[in-house]
Design an enzyme around this catalytic site. Structure first.
Site, PDB file in Angstrom:
ATOM      1  N   GLY A  48      -6.369 -52.150  -4.323  1.00 50.09           N
ATOM      2  CA  GLY A  48      -6.807 -52.824  -3.113  1.00 50.09           C
ATOM      3  C   GLY A  48      -5.939 -52.464  -1.928  1.00 50.09           C
ATOM      4  O   GLY A  48      -4.969 -51.700  -2.038  1.00 50.09           O
TER       5      GLY A  48
ATOM      6  N   ARG B  86      -3.095 -52.533   0.646  1.00 49.25           N
ATOM      7  CA  ARG B  86      -1.674 -52.883   0.564  1.00 49.25           C
ATOM      8  C   ARG B  86      -1.216 -53.173  -0.868  1.00 49.25           C
ATOM      9  O   ARG B  86      -0.303 -53.956  -1.093  1.00 49.25           O
ATOM     10  CB  ARG B  86      -1.354 -54.086   1.460  1.00 49.25           C
ATOM     11  CG  ARG B  86      -1.536 -53.812   2.929  1.00 49.25           C
ATOM     12  CD  ARG B  86      -0.477 -52.858   3.410  1.00 49.25           C
ATOM     13  NE  ARG B  86      -0.465 -52.778   4.867  1.00 49.25           N
ATOM     14  CZ  ARG B  86      -0.385 -51.654   5.532  1.00 49.25           C
ATOM     15  NH1 ARG B  86      -0.340 -50.508   4.892  1.00 49.25           N
ATOM     16  NH2 ARG B  86      -0.357 -51.653   6.839  1.00 49.25           N
TER      17      ARG B  86
ATOM     18  N   LYS C 110      -0.704 -48.364  -3.589  1.00 46.40           N
ATOM     19  CA  LYS C 110      -1.285 -47.159  -4.185  1.00 46.40           C
ATOM     20  C   LYS C 110      -0.814 -45.879  -3.506  1.00 46.40           C
ATOM     21  O   LYS C 110      -0.508 -44.902  -4.190  1.00 46.40           O
ATOM     22  CB  LYS C 110      -2.809 -47.233  -4.234  1.00 46.40           C
ATOM     23  CG  LYS C 110      -3.476 -47.334  -2.895  1.00 46.40           C
ATOM     24  CD  LYS C 110      -4.935 -47.714  -3.033  1.00 46.40           C
ATOM     25  CE  LYS C 110      -5.556 -47.910  -1.680  1.00 46.40           C
ATOM     26  NZ  LYS C 110      -4.949 -49.009  -0.901  1.00 46.40           N
TER      27      LYS C 110
ATOM     28  N   ALA D 104      -4.877 -35.310   4.754  1.00 50.62           N
ATOM     29  CA  ALA D 104      -5.111 -36.583   5.431  1.00 50.62           C
ATOM     30  C   ALA D 104      -6.545 -36.632   5.940  1.00 50.62           C
ATOM     31  O   ALA D 104      -7.024 -35.681   6.552  1.00 50.62           O
ATOM     32  CB  ALA D 104      -4.137 -36.729   6.598  1.00 50.62           C
TER      33      ALA D 104
ATOM     34  N   HIS E  39       2.466 -43.658   7.302  1.00 49.96           N
ATOM     35  CA  HIS E  39       2.293 -42.652   6.250  1.00 49.96           C
ATOM     36  C   HIS E  39       3.049 -41.370   6.587  1.00 49.96           C
ATOM     37  O   HIS E  39       3.707 -40.786   5.723  1.00 49.96           O
ATOM     38  CB  HIS E  39       0.800 -42.346   6.035  1.00 49.96           C
ATOM     39  CG  HIS E  39       0.097 -43.379   5.221  1.00 49.96           C
ATOM     40  ND1 HIS E  39      -0.349 -43.133   3.947  1.00 49.96           N
ATOM     41  CD2 HIS E  39      -0.231 -44.659   5.479  1.00 49.96           C
ATOM     42  CE1 HIS E  39      -0.930 -44.221   3.461  1.00 49.96           C
ATOM     43  NE2 HIS E  39      -0.867 -45.158   4.378  1.00 49.96           N
TER      44      HIS E  39
END
Length: 193
Positions: A11, A13, A16, A35, A51
């Protein structure tokens, strides 16, 4: 010899992407990052920045909101590991693309066809390929047709990639469980039942 396909799901946050990044960085291997995000607002800009800041500078980055199979084909020839983040954003991009079919079923088939091309490209090199995706079907039924379509297509995309994956990890609360090892096959149930 082709590398393995790994799917990391969970899910929002759940941890993962962090898990996938650590998995990709394990050992001294050249990593390519594909990306799929497009920046439309400040909130998405913050997510992309987060990220980017987590990734080592040595990683090669490919921007591929569309036709990601082309970036994948290039990445699997040059890297030991390719990290694709993420399938659900890519699915959204394809569903909302200016040239997407207007018919719902045709859109679904177009997205699944694009995923087939992506998986074919992933198998063309020697790289291990890690796909990150979201589990979007755990919540309530969305109130509008587009959100329901997205949820359904994302679920089909996840199922397709999971079938091809050598390993599938579910990440919850920052903890990963490898699902292929514990999954029950209907064939096994039929044979043993």
């Amino acid at each position: 010899m082709a590398g393995k396909i790994v799917l990391v799901t969970g899910g929002a946050r759940s941890g993962k992407s962090t898990f996938a990044e650590r998995y990709a960085a394990h050992g001294s291997r050249a990593v390519a990052y594909i990306a799929t995000a497009q920046i439309y607002d400040d909130e998405m800009k913050e997510r992309v920045t987060l990220h980017r800041n987590r990734r080592p500078a040595s990683w090669s980055t490919f921007e591929a909101p569309y036709k990601a199979e082309l970036a994948m084909a290039e990445a699997v020839q040059s890297a030991d590991v390719v990290l694709f983040d993420c399938l659900t954003l890519y699915t959204s991009n394809l569903l909302l693309a200016p040239d997407a079919p207007t018919d719902r079923e045709e859109r679904c088939q177009a997205v699944l066809g694009a995923i087939d091309k992506l998986l074919t490209s992933a198998k063309q090199g020697h790289s291990d390929v890690i796909f990150v995706t979201n589990e979007v079907g755990y919540g309530i039924v969305p109130e509008n047709a587009l959100a329901r379509e997205y949820r359904d297509v994302a679920g089909l995309v996840n199922q397709k990639v999971a079938r091809y994956a050598d390993e599938v990890y579910l990440v919850v609360c920052g903890l990963a469980a490898e699902l292929k090892k514990i999954a029950v096959s209907l064939r096994e149930v039929e044979l043993n039942g």
